[in-house]
Design a protein around this motif. Sequence first.
Motif, PDB file in Angstrom:
ATOM      1  N   UNK A   1       0.826  -1.208   0.000  1.00 50.96           N
ATOM      2  CA  UNK A   1       0.000   0.000   0.000  1.00 50.96           C
ATOM      3  C   UNK A   1       0.861   1.261   0.000  1.00 50.96           C
ATOM      4  N   UNK A   2       1.922   1.246   0.765  1.00 45.56           N
ATOM      5  CA  UNK A   2       2.833   2.392   0.804  1.00 45.56           C
ATOM      6  C   UNK A   2       3.460   2.624  -0.561  1.00 45.56           C
ATOM      7  N   UNK A   3       3.907   1.561  -1.206  1.00 48.98           N
ATOM      8  CA  UNK A   3       4.513   1.684  -2.531  1.00 48.98           C
ATOM      9  C   UNK A   3       3.494   2.182  -3.558  1.00 48.98           C
ATOM     10  N   UNK A   4       2.270   1.692  -3.493  1.00 48.80           N
ATOM     11  CA  UNK A   4       1.245   2.136  -4.435  1.00 48.80           C
ATOM     12  C   UNK A   4       0.951   3.625  -4.273  1.00 48.80           C
ATOM     13  N   UNK A   5       0.846   4.091  -3.040  1.00 47.48           N
ATOM     14  CA  UNK A   5       0.593   5.513  -2.809  1.00 47.48           C
ATOM     15  C   UNK A   5       1.766   6.356  -3.290  1.00 47.48           C
ATOM     16  N   UNK A   6       2.975   5.861  -3.054  1.00 44.91           N
ATOM     17  CA  UNK A   6       4.148   6.590  -3.505  1.00 44.91           C
ATOM     18  C   UNK A   6       4.184   6.659  -5.020  1.00 44.91           C
ATOM     19  N   UNK A   7       3.841   5.582  -5.681  1.00 46.84           N
ATOM     20  CA  UNK A   7       3.807   5.581  -7.152  1.00 46.84           C
ATOM     21  C   UNK A   7       2.757   6.563  -7.678  1.00 46.84           C
ATOM     22  N   UNK A   8       1.595   6.606  -7.030  1.00 48.22           N
ATOM     23  CA  UNK A   8       0.549   7.540  -7.450  1.00 48.22           C
ATOM     24  C   UNK A   8       1.036   8.983  -7.281  1.00 48.22           C
TER      25      UNK A   8
ATOM     26  N   UNK B   1      14.193   5.778   0.782  1.00 44.69           N
ATOM     27  CA  UNK B   1      14.886   4.979   1.797  1.00 44.69           C
ATOM     28  C   UNK B   1      15.666   3.855   1.135  1.00 44.69           C
ATOM     29  N   UNK B   2      16.749   3.443   1.774  1.00 41.44           N
ATOM     30  CA  UNK B   2      17.627   2.423   1.199  1.00 41.44           C
ATOM     31  C   UNK B   2      16.913   1.111   0.946  1.00 41.44           C
ATOM     32  N   UNK B   3      16.042   0.702   1.854  1.00 49.32           N
ATOM     33  CA  UNK B   3      15.398  -0.597   1.674  1.00 49.32           C
ATOM     34  C   UNK B   3      14.461  -0.593   0.472  1.00 49.32           C
ATOM     35  N   UNK B   4      14.008   0.571   0.020  1.00 51.87           N
ATOM     36  CA  UNK B   4      13.201   0.622  -1.198  1.00 51.87           C
ATOM     37  C   UNK B   4      14.073   0.346  -2.410  1.00 51.87           C
ATOM     38  N   UNK B   5      15.325   0.773  -2.369  1.00 49.48           N
ATOM     39  CA  UNK B   5      16.244   0.490  -3.475  1.00 49.48           C
ATOM     40  C   UNK B   5      16.479  -1.010  -3.584  1.00 49.48           C
ATOM     41  N   UNK B   6      16.658  -1.661  -2.439  1.00 49.66           N
ATOM     42  CA  UNK B   6      16.929  -3.096  -2.445  1.00 49.66           C
ATOM     43  C   UNK B   6      15.726  -3.882  -2.948  1.00 49.66           C
TER      44      UNK B   6
ATOM     45  N   UNK C   1      13.170   1.554  -7.279  1.00 53.99           N
ATOM     46  CA  UNK C   1      13.758   2.596  -8.109  1.00 53.99           C
ATOM     47  C   UNK C   1      15.149   2.156  -8.531  1.00 53.99           C
ATOM     48  N   UNK C   2      15.233   1.233  -9.460  1.00 57.58           N
ATOM     49  CA  UNK C   2      16.528   0.736  -9.938  1.00 57.58           C
ATOM     50  C   UNK C   2      16.909   1.454 -11.233  1.00 57.58           C
ATOM     51  N   UNK C   3      18.186   1.743 -11.339  1.00 55.62           N
ATOM     52  CA  UNK C   3      18.696   2.302 -12.576  1.00 55.62           C
ATOM     53  C   UNK C   3      18.266   3.726 -12.860  1.00 55.62           C
ATOM     54  N   UNK C   4      17.737   4.432 -11.882  1.00 57.13           N
ATOM     55  CA  UNK C   4      17.387   5.839 -12.040  1.00 57.13           C
ATOM     56  C   UNK C   4      16.044   6.067 -12.695  1.00 57.13           C
ATOM     57  N   UNK C   5      15.387   5.057 -13.205  1.00 49.91           N
ATOM     58  CA  UNK C   5      14.107   5.261 -13.877  1.00 49.91           C
ATOM     59  C   UNK C   5      12.968   4.979 -12.890  1.00 49.91           C
ATOM     60  N   UNK C   6      11.983   5.873 -12.846  1.00 45.01           N
ATOM     61  CA  UNK C   6      10.844   5.623 -11.960  1.00 45.01           C
ATOM     62  C   UNK C   6      10.012   4.460 -12.475  1.00 45.01           C
ATOM     63  N   UNK C   7       9.254   3.813 -11.622  1.00 46.81           N
ATOM     64  CA  UNK C   7       8.499   2.623 -12.009  1.00 46.81           C
ATOM     65  C   UNK C   7       7.433   2.885 -13.061  1.00 46.81           C
TER      66      UNK C   7
END
Length: 157
Positions: A107-114, A140-145, A149-155
Amino acid sequence: MNNHPVSPSNLENPLSKKPRGSLRLKVIFLGLAILLCGVMIGAGGMLFWGRELILKRLQHVRPRPEMICERLGKTLNLNPDQKTEVARILNDYFPRIRAIRQSKDQLTHEEFRAMHREIFAILDPRQAELYEQELGKMLPRHWHRRGFHRGGAPPDR
C-alpha cells in the motif's frame, strides 16, 4: 673582580647536564598522548556514527518464531509442554503478521507511485530528469533493495 676560584664544575655547559633519559620519557609521553587522542577520536566516531549504524541494523532484524521461542524458554524458564505450545502459537501467528507487513508495504509503494505519477505529470522534461535524480537520493535504502527505483528510472510514468 670575582674572588671565587675557578673550578671545573663552573666551566661545564649547563645543557649537557640533562640526563638523556628525560628526553626519551618526553618522547614516550608524547606518543602515548597521540595514541590516546586517536583512541578518543575513534571512540567518538563510533559513538555518533557507529551507534546509529548498528542500531539501524538491529531494528531491521525481524526475529523468527524459533528465536522468540528460545528466548522465552530461557527467560521464563518454560517447561517442555509450554515451549511446544508457545512454538505452535508463534508459528500460527507469524505468517499472518508477515502478510500484514507485506500488504502495508505494498500500500505504501502504491501511494508513492501515485504521488510520483502526479508530480511527474506537471514537470517539463528537464525538471522530470532532475526529479528522477533527486528521487533516487530521497528514497529509503530498503526501497532500493526491493527494486522500487533501480537504474534511475521511476516505475510508472
